[in-house]
Enzyme design. Structure first.
Site, PDB file in Angstrom:
ATOM      1  N   TYR A   2      -2.707   4.344  -6.606  1.00 59.07           N
ATOM      2  CA  TYR A   2      -2.684   5.057  -5.334  1.00 59.07           C
ATOM      3  C   TYR A   2      -1.261   5.452  -4.925  1.00 59.07           C
ATOM      4  CZ  TYR A   2      -3.700   6.284  -0.518  1.00 59.07           C
ATOM      5  OH  TYR A   2      -3.810   6.940   0.668  1.00 59.07           O
ATOM      6  N   ARG A  37      -8.429   6.192  -3.707  1.00 61.55           N
ATOM      7  CA  ARG A  37      -9.255   5.924  -2.536  1.00 61.55           C
ATOM      8  C   ARG A  37     -10.742   6.149  -2.767  1.00 61.55           C
ATOM      9  NH1 ARG A  37      -6.492   2.418  -0.270  1.00 61.55           N
ATOM     10  NH2 ARG A  37      -4.821   3.037   1.079  1.00 61.55           N
ATOM     11  N   TYR A 119      -4.515  -5.584  -2.297  1.00 59.38           N
ATOM     12  CA  TYR A 119      -5.586  -5.832  -1.338  1.00 59.38           C
ATOM     13  C   TYR A 119      -6.063  -7.273  -1.393  1.00 59.38           C
ATOM     14  CZ  TYR A 119      -5.845  -0.826  -0.524  1.00 59.38           C
ATOM     15  OH  TYR A 119      -5.541   0.449  -0.186  1.00 59.38           O
TER      16      TYR A 119
END
Length: 188
Positions: A2, A37, A119
């Site tokens: 990303y 995403r 994450y």
């Protein structure tokens, strides 16, 4: 990862691919199923940068090739390149499929800073492996710096020369190189 989308550096990545291929280097992309995403995000960005579709590979197609790869460059990814997923210790990502970039002879990870966890909230041991270098800063500027080095290439192995230059700290003000053997207080 990303980070390529975030930095909007896909066009420069496409130029880097073209330059490396002109120098006779084999270049391929490893796309993790959840990179970006939404599914296909990285594929779209690479197509936008005119990267040939036949060198964009799914993770399962290319993981077996990392041990014979000279250099892997990671742009902004974290959990999807974290070796803890396959190591024999409990972690939030254990068992998650990951790109085995650490198995290449050398790897360079482009990140804004070394402190960011993915994450999952866990650190990434890839960042501290002896065959890895961290190229810290804005990925757009970092790739632009690599393009400048490639433009100056006059002979020999571009990848090896550039990796050596990066290891020696030959960068612009926009980037900072952190070697695994630098005097850095790494988390344990």
């Amino acid at each position: 990862g990303y980070g390529m989308a975030q930095a909007r550096c896909q066009v420069n990545v496409g130029k880097m691919v073209a330059d490396l291929r002109k120098l006779g280097k084999k270049v391929r992309f490893c796309i993790h199923p959840v990179a970006g995403r939404l599914p296909g995000h990285m594929n779209v960005l690479l197509a936008e940068a005119n990267v040939p579709y036949d060198i964009v590979m799914e993770m399962d197609e290319i993981n077996k090739d990392f041990p014979s790869t000279d250099l892997s460059i990671v742009i902004g990814a974290n959990d999807v390149v974290n070796p803890l997923a396959i190591e024999d210790r409990p972690s939030p990502i254990q068992g998650m499929p990951v790109c085995h970039v650490w198995e290449a002879k050398h790897s360079i990870v482009l990140k804004r800073n070394i402190g960011g966890a993915g994450y999952s909230g866990i650190d990434n041991p890839l960042f501290y492996k002896p065959n890895n270098r961290m190229l810290l800063g804005n990925a757009f500027q970092s790739i632009a710096s690599i393009l400048e080095l490639l433009a100056k290439q006059t002979g020999g192995s571009a990848v090896a020369t550039q990796a050596a230059d990066i290891e020696m700290g030959s960068t612009t003000a926009a980037t900072e190189v952190v070697s695994s053997d630098d005097d850095v207080d790494y988390p344990t």
